[in-house]
Design a protein around this motif. Structure first.
Motif, PDB file in Angstrom:
ATOM      1  N   ASN A   1       0.834  -1.203   0.000  1.00 52.94           N
ATOM      2  CA  ASN A   1       0.000   0.000   0.000  1.00 52.94           C
ATOM      3  C   ASN A   1       0.871   1.257   0.000  1.00 52.94           C
ATOM      4  O   ASN A   1       0.711   2.137  -0.849  1.00 52.94           O
ATOM      5  CB  ASN A   1      -0.887   0.035   1.259  1.00 52.94           C
ATOM      6  CG  ASN A   1      -1.690  -1.230   1.466  1.00 52.94           C
ATOM      7  OD1 ASN A   1      -1.175  -2.197   2.030  1.00 52.94           O
ATOM      8  ND2 ASN A   1      -2.922  -1.242   1.013  1.00 52.94           N
TER       9      ASN A   1
ATOM     10  N   GLU B   1      -4.363  -7.585  15.528  1.00 51.10           N
ATOM     11  CA  GLU B   1      -4.786  -6.388  14.795  1.00 51.10           C
ATOM     12  C   GLU B   1      -6.303  -6.207  14.849  1.00 51.10           C
ATOM     13  O   GLU B   1      -7.060  -7.134  14.532  1.00 51.10           O
ATOM     14  CB  GLU B   1      -4.309  -6.501  13.331  1.00 51.10           C
ATOM     15  CG  GLU B   1      -4.699  -5.305  12.475  1.00 51.10           C
ATOM     16  CD  GLU B   1      -3.956  -5.231  11.141  1.00 51.10           C
ATOM     17  OE1 GLU B   1      -2.977  -5.980  10.934  1.00 51.10           O
ATOM     18  OE2 GLU B   1      -4.362  -4.402  10.306  1.00 51.10           O
ATOM     19  N   LYS B   2      -6.734  -4.994  15.192  1.00 56.25           N
ATOM     20  CA  LYS B   2      -8.148  -4.590  15.223  1.00 56.25           C
ATOM     21  C   LYS B   2      -9.065  -5.623  15.848  1.00 56.25           C
ATOM     22  O   LYS B   2      -9.924  -6.196  15.173  1.00 56.25           O
ATOM     23  CB  LYS B   2      -8.638  -4.202  13.819  1.00 56.25           C
ATOM     24  CG  LYS B   2      -8.430  -2.731  13.514  1.00 56.25           C
ATOM     25  CD  LYS B   2      -9.190  -2.230  12.293  1.00 56.25           C
ATOM     26  CE  LYS B   2     -10.534  -1.621  12.664  1.00 56.25           C
ATOM     27  NZ  LYS B   2     -11.126  -0.822  11.556  1.00 56.25           N
TER      28      LYS B   2
ATOM     29  N   ASP C   1       1.889   6.304   8.697  1.00 57.36           N
ATOM     30  CA  ASP C   1       0.613   6.723   9.286  1.00 57.36           C
ATOM     31  C   ASP C   1       0.857   7.634  10.487  1.00 57.36           C
ATOM     32  O   ASP C   1       0.220   8.688  10.609  1.00 57.36           O
ATOM     33  CB  ASP C   1      -0.215   5.509   9.735  1.00 57.36           C
ATOM     34  CG  ASP C   1      -0.610   4.595   8.587  1.00 57.36           C
ATOM     35  OD1 ASP C   1      -0.566   5.041   7.419  1.00 57.36           O
ATOM     36  OD2 ASP C   1      -0.965   3.430   8.868  1.00 57.36           O
TER      37      ASP C   1
HETATM   38  N1  LIG Z   1      -0.938   2.645   5.629  1.00 63.69           N
HETATM   39  C1  LIG Z   1      -1.309   1.472   6.130  1.00 63.69           C
HETATM   40  N2  LIG Z   1      -1.531   1.374   7.443  1.00 63.69           N
HETATM   41  C2  LIG Z   1      -1.914   0.198   8.005  1.00 63.69           C
HETATM   42  O1  LIG Z   1      -2.118   0.154   9.232  1.00 63.69           O
HETATM   43  C3  LIG Z   1      -2.056  -0.946   7.163  1.00 63.69           C
HETATM   44  C4  LIG Z   1      -1.804  -0.792   5.780  1.00 63.69           C
HETATM   45  N3  LIG Z   1      -1.441   0.409   5.298  1.00 63.69           N
HETATM   46  N4  LIG Z   1      -1.917  -1.842   4.934  1.00 63.69           N
HETATM   47  C5  LIG Z   1      -2.097  -3.168   5.469  1.00 63.69           C
HETATM   48  C6  LIG Z   1      -2.920  -3.162   6.647  1.00 63.69           C
HETATM   49  C7  LIG Z   1      -4.375  -2.807   6.396  1.00 63.69           C
HETATM   50  N5  LIG Z   1      -4.721  -2.176   7.637  1.00 63.69           N
HETATM   51  C8  LIG Z   1      -5.880  -1.492   7.914  1.00 63.69           C
HETATM   52  C9  LIG Z   1      -6.719  -1.076   6.917  1.00 63.69           C
HETATM   53  C10 LIG Z   1      -7.857  -0.360   7.206  1.00 63.69           C
HETATM   54  C11 LIG Z   1      -8.152  -0.071   8.526  1.00 63.69           C
HETATM   55  C12 LIG Z   1      -9.347   0.680   8.903  1.00 63.69           C
HETATM   56  O2  LIG Z   1      -9.699   0.666  10.046  1.00 63.69           O
HETATM   57  N6  LIG Z   1      -9.968   1.398   7.950  1.00 63.69           N
HETATM   58  C13 LIG Z   1     -11.108   2.290   8.088  1.00 63.69           C
HETATM   59  C14 LIG Z   1     -12.411   1.648   7.683  1.00 63.69           C
HETATM   60  C15 LIG Z   1     -12.690   0.329   8.302  1.00 63.69           C
HETATM   61  C16 LIG Z   1     -14.112  -0.107   8.092  1.00 63.69           C
HETATM   62  O3  LIG Z   1     -14.458  -0.568   6.970  1.00 63.69           O
HETATM   63  O4  LIG Z   1     -14.861   0.001   9.065  1.00 63.69           O
HETATM   64  C17 LIG Z   1     -11.257   3.037   9.386  1.00 63.69           C
HETATM   65  O5  LIG Z   1     -11.602   4.234   9.328  1.00 63.69           O
HETATM   66  O6  LIG Z   1     -11.110   2.539  10.489  1.00 63.69           O
HETATM   67  C18 LIG Z   1      -7.302  -0.498   9.520  1.00 63.69           C
HETATM   68  C19 LIG Z   1      -6.181  -1.195   9.219  1.00 63.69           C
HETATM   69  C20 LIG Z   1      -3.599  -2.176   8.532  1.00 63.69           C
HETATM   70  N7  LIG Z   1      -2.479  -2.180   7.633  1.00 63.69           N
END
Ligand SMILES: Nc1nc(=O)c2c([nH]1)NC[C@@H]1CN(c3ccc(C(=O)N[C@@H](CCC(=O)O)C(=O)O)cc3)CN21
Ligand SMILES: CC(C)C(=O)C(=O)O
Ligand SMILES: [Mg+2]
Length: 270
Positions: free
Chosen positions: A54, A188-189, A224
């Motif tokens: 990414n 994670e999450k 980030d």
């Molecule tokens: N720049 C970056 N940071 C990351 O932490 C990361 C990556 N890339 N690429 C691989 C994974 C993907 N990750 C992620 C991707 C999305 C969310 C996320 O929470 N996204 C949104 C929408 C989630 C939803 O659909 O509810 C959010 O606002 O929380 C978290 C971790 C963690 N990793």
């Protein structure tokens, strides 16, 4: 045992010994210049994450990055990391098919990059692969919860293991990873309460990202937390700088200076 006696290297054993004593700090890095600053800042461990897919390459997901590309990133980071432990993600497709392939991929990373450990996403499904890698003397970090290489199975990046069945599987997988000999584990999450429960039920350190304060350590993507990744602001992220704006403004100033022939001045020429 280190040949270079000047700097004491953090090892997987150092991290194990930190559980319950001192929190573990981890950030990603993908290149020499950033890794140099992250190491100098006193980080305990660097993750050469497949998030490079990414952050470095601009892909939507982590799936496209190749083993060769991960090795290139890892080589650059290892050249810069003097003090911290360097862990490298095994990319999608390099370990899921069979244990022999998983071992071959891990061996390539260790041999060609000089990194200190590998990380794999998953639990029970990849237990045999984890065993093979550990039996070859390669330290393994696990990764449970939101495992981004499975995004097309999940469908969203929403929080995982909110339901009892998935929470129980995560608990079982964490215990299994410990039994197999993993030295640590990323979560994670997932809900903070579940992360606390897992952390208290195993003897290897847990490293959280969006998993609350009761993990044994925390990891973030360095771009980030520096505010370089435009409009990526999940709830779990703390942004320490806004380098996106800082850098864009600097570029704007440079463009203006070139156009106006303010740059270069008398001191900036031969
Ligand atoms: N720049 C970056 N940071 C990351 O932490 C990361 C990556 N890339 N690429 C691989 C994974 C993907 N990750 C992620 C991707 C999305 C969310 C996320 O929470 N996204 C949104 C929408 C989630 C939803 O659909 O509810 C959010 O606002 O929380 C978290 C971790 C963690 N990793
Ligand atoms: C988010 C962390 C844990 C990761 O796996 C990555 O950066 O690839
Ligand atoms: Mg990853």
């Amino acid at each position: 045992m280190s040949i270079n006696k000047e700097i004491k290297r953090i090892t997987t054993e150092t991290l194990r010994g930190m559980k319950g004593v001192e929190k573990i700090s981890m950030l990603t890095s993908y290149d020499f210049t950033i890794a140099q600053m992250v190491d100098a800042g006193g980080i305990d461990a660097i993750l050469v994450g497949d998030s490079a897919s990414n952050v470095m390459a601009g892909h939507e997901t982590t799936l496209p990055i190749t083993l060769d590309q991960m090795i290139y990133h890892a080589q650059s980071v290892v050249r810069a990391a003097k003090r911290c432990l360097v862990v490298v993600d095994l990319p999608f497709g390099s370990y899921q098919s069979d244990p022999q392939k998983a071992l071959d991929s891990a061996v390539r990373i260790m041999k060609e990059s000089g990194a200190h450990a590998v990380k794999l996403e998953g639990g029970k499904e990849i237990a045999e692969s984890i065993s093979r890698i550990i039996n070859a003397g390669i330290p393994v970090m696990g990764h449970l919860g939101l495992t981004p290489q499975s995004i097309y199975q999940f469908g969203t990046y929403k929080v995982r293991a909110k339901e009892e069945a998935e929470a129980q599987k995560l608990m079982d997988d964490a215990k299994l990873l410990e039994e197999l000999g993993a030295f640590s584990l990323v979560m994670e999450k997932i809900p903070a309460d579940l992360a606390k429960k897992v952390t208290e039920s195993i003897n290897i350190p847990t490293i959280g990202i969006g998993a609350g304060p009761n993990c044994d350590g925390q990891v973030l993507v360095v771009h980030d937390m520096l505010g370089m990744t435009h409009e990526f602001k999940p709830k779990f992220l703390r942004q320490y700088l806004n380098l996106y704006d800082e850098i864009t403004n600097a570029v704007q100033q440079y463009v203006a200076d070139v156009k106006s022939v303010d740059f270069p001045n008398e001191k900036e020429q031969y």
